[in-house]
Design a protein around this motif. Structure first.
Motif, PDB file in Angstrom:
ATOM      1  N   ALA A  62     -12.738  16.257  12.959  1.00 40.91           N
ATOM      2  CA  ALA A  62     -13.980  16.960  13.537  1.00 40.91           C
ATOM      3  C   ALA A  62     -14.099  18.231  12.905  1.00 40.91           C
ATOM      4  O   ALA A  62     -15.156  18.867  12.554  1.00 40.91           O
ATOM      5  N   ARG A  63     -12.930  18.830  13.583  1.00 41.71           N
ATOM      6  CA  ARG A  63     -12.762  20.399  13.427  1.00 41.71           C
ATOM      7  C   ARG A  63     -11.875  20.782  11.819  1.00 41.71           C
ATOM      8  O   ARG A  63     -11.395  21.737  11.685  1.00 41.71           O
ATOM      9  N   HIS A  64     -11.959  19.453  11.208  1.00 41.09           N
ATOM     10  CA  HIS A  64     -11.390  19.503   9.759  1.00 41.09           C
ATOM     11  C   HIS A  64      -9.782  19.855   9.672  1.00 41.09           C
ATOM     12  O   HIS A  64      -9.364  20.372   8.683  1.00 41.09           O
ATOM     13  N   HIS A  65      -9.193  19.386  10.681  1.00 41.50           N
ATOM     14  CA  HIS A  65      -7.639  18.952  10.757  1.00 41.50           C
ATOM     15  C   HIS A  65      -7.689  17.872   9.810  1.00 41.50           C
ATOM     16  O   HIS A  65      -8.125  16.803   9.961  1.00 41.50           O
ATOM     17  N   PRO A  66      -6.744  17.935   8.934  1.00 39.73           N
ATOM     18  CA  PRO A  66      -6.832  16.742   7.757  1.00 39.73           C
ATOM     19  C   PRO A  66      -5.847  15.674   7.837  1.00 39.73           C
ATOM     20  O   PRO A  66      -5.793  14.770   7.484  1.00 39.73           O
ATOM     21  N   TRP A  67      -4.994  15.712   9.299  1.00 40.44           N
ATOM     22  CA  TRP A  67      -4.275  14.561   9.519  1.00 40.44           C
ATOM     23  C   TRP A  67      -4.747  13.647  10.551  1.00 40.44           C
ATOM     24  O   TRP A  67      -5.351  13.995  11.698  1.00 40.44           O
ATOM     25  N   VAL A  68      -4.499  12.426  10.135  1.00 35.25           N
ATOM     26  CA  VAL A  68      -4.829  11.435  11.178  1.00 35.25           C
ATOM     27  C   VAL A  68      -3.614  10.587  11.553  1.00 35.25           C
ATOM     28  O   VAL A  68      -3.035   9.859  10.633  1.00 35.25           O
ATOM     29  N   PHE A  69      -3.160  10.657  12.629  1.00 35.79           N
ATOM     30  CA  PHE A  69      -1.978   9.994  13.072  1.00 35.79           C
ATOM     31  C   PHE A  69      -2.193   8.560  13.544  1.00 35.79           C
ATOM     32  O   PHE A  69      -3.382   7.974  13.740  1.00 35.79           O
TER      33      PHE A  69
END
Length: 399
Positions: free
Chosen positions: A20-27
């Motif tokens: 939601a804070r626009h960090h592009p990684w989903v672990f």
């Protein structure tokens, strides 16, 4: 493909904050449910546990980073999407490339340019690229002509021969992708310093472009100084020091071919052998040998390879960085400079500063930071993606 037809990755409750804070990684550990038959390279909609859209990304079934977000605005990912992102990245660096004494530059820096896993470097009329993410593989045939179109290059060469490909379940690959094959050596101009670059077999894409601004810093502080350049590779810092007026430079590296190319770079800049010498050896041992012989320097540059590939290796890497700085401090003249770097993304600046402080303490030396060093502006650090800040350095006055 319309976004509404994409398969879904639904996140666990309270695991959506970073995206939601626009960090592009989903672990992998953040994923609650995969809806549908999703394969590596497929685009997916990433939803929170309330089914609110967080972004559009691509899936990688082999990596711990299962999804990398390409669009937080929910845009359709197509050829026009990639064209826009590539053009924007090139425009951002146009002021660098328009300089008459700058013919090499990083053009695309992965997540910082909202193109996860794509690295593109320019060396004169050639591009060298790395495809490091499974989500880009289906789009190679669209991306490569776009790179050629917006750059006007003579040829594009691939250096996707990194462990990042292994983690993505992809085979390592190199070779010509488009246009002409690059010559064996490409001569570049970096701030009126000339370097021959081997893009086919050199480290990374052939040269450490991220150190451009730091080489300028050393050049400005090298007048009348005796300089030891450790992990010299092909001599970027050595050339900078000599052109800055250093009285003597010694370059140390374990690679004999790198030192041969270093000599070529000295010749290209009109620098003779009178005030430069090379040592082909292990830096840790060479520093200890200098202590035994009583050799001292006004400036010591430490630019080692990555000691930590991941967080599990941080403690081991910290010990290596400390030992390196400790041995270097013992051969620096009082009032001299320690210019030390870490390119390990898992070693944060605060930790690196503490490691350096502890090394000076154990060497019975006192020091102060006179300048913080970092990667150049063609390697921008995305505010929402702190992992893009991998290179950190300290210029320390050692007393």
């Amino acid at each position: 493909m319309l976004n509404k037809n994409l398969q879904v990755i639904r996140l666990k409750k309270n695991r959506e904050a970073s995206v939601a804070r626009h960090h592009p990684w989903v672990f992998s550990g953040a994923i609650d449910q995969i809806v549908g038959d999703v394969k590596s390279g497929d685009f997916v909609r990433v939803l929170d546990n309330k089914n609110q859209l967080l972004g559009i990304g691509a899936y990688s079934e082999s990596s711990q980073i299962r999804v990398r977000i390409l669009s937080f605005a929910g845009e359709e990912i197509n050829t026009e999407f990639f064209a826009g992102r590539i053009e924007r990245a090139f425009i951002k660096r146009q002021h660098l490339l328009s300089q008459p004494n700058r013919t090499a530059c990083r053009l695309i820096y992965g997540e910082s340019d909202q193109l996860p896993g794509l690295i593109v470097d320019k060396y004169e009329g050639y591009l060298v690229c790395q495809f490091l993410f499974a989500g880009l593989e289906p789009w190679r045939s669209e991306i490569i002509p776009l790179l050629a179109k917006f750059s006007g290059c003579n040829g594009i060469y691939e250096r996707s021969d990194t462990t990042s490909r292994d983690k993505e379940g992809l085979t390592q690959t190199t070779g010509v992708l488009w246009g002409e094959a690059p010559p064996a050596l490409i001569r570049i101009n970096e701030n009126d310093m000339l370097f021959d670059v081997d893009v086919a077999t050199g480290q990374k894409t052939g040269f450490f472009l991220d150190q451009a601004e730091n080489r300028q810093y050393l050049r400005k502080h090298s007048a009348d100084q005796k300089v030891l350049n450790c992990f010299a590779y092909t001599g970027g810092f050595s050339v900078a020091a000599l052109l800055g007026g250093a009285t003597q430079v010694i370059s140390v590296d374990s690679s004999a071919p790198a030192l041969e190319l270093l000599q070529s770079n000295l010749n290209a800049n009109g620098l003779g052998a009178a005030n430069h010498s090379t040592v082909n050896g292990n830096v840790f041992q060479v520093l200890r040998d200098y202590q035994t012989s009583g050799e001292h320097f006004d400036i010591v540059v430490l630019d080692p390879p990555k000691f930590a590939e991941n967080k599990n290796q941080v403690n081991k890497a910290a010990r290596a960085y400390k030992d390196l700085a400790l041995q270097a401090c013992k051969v620096i003249n009082p009032g001299g400079l320690l210019v030390t770097f870490s390119c390990s993304g898992s070693i944060e600046m605060n930790l690196f500063q503490k490691i350096t402080s502890d090394a000076l303490l154990d060497a019975n030396r006192q020091g102060e930071i006179v300048h913080y060093l970092h990667q150049g502006e063609d390697h921008p650090i995305a505010l929402e993606f702190p992992e893009s800040q991998y290179l950190k350095g300290l210029a320390c006055r050692v007393n």
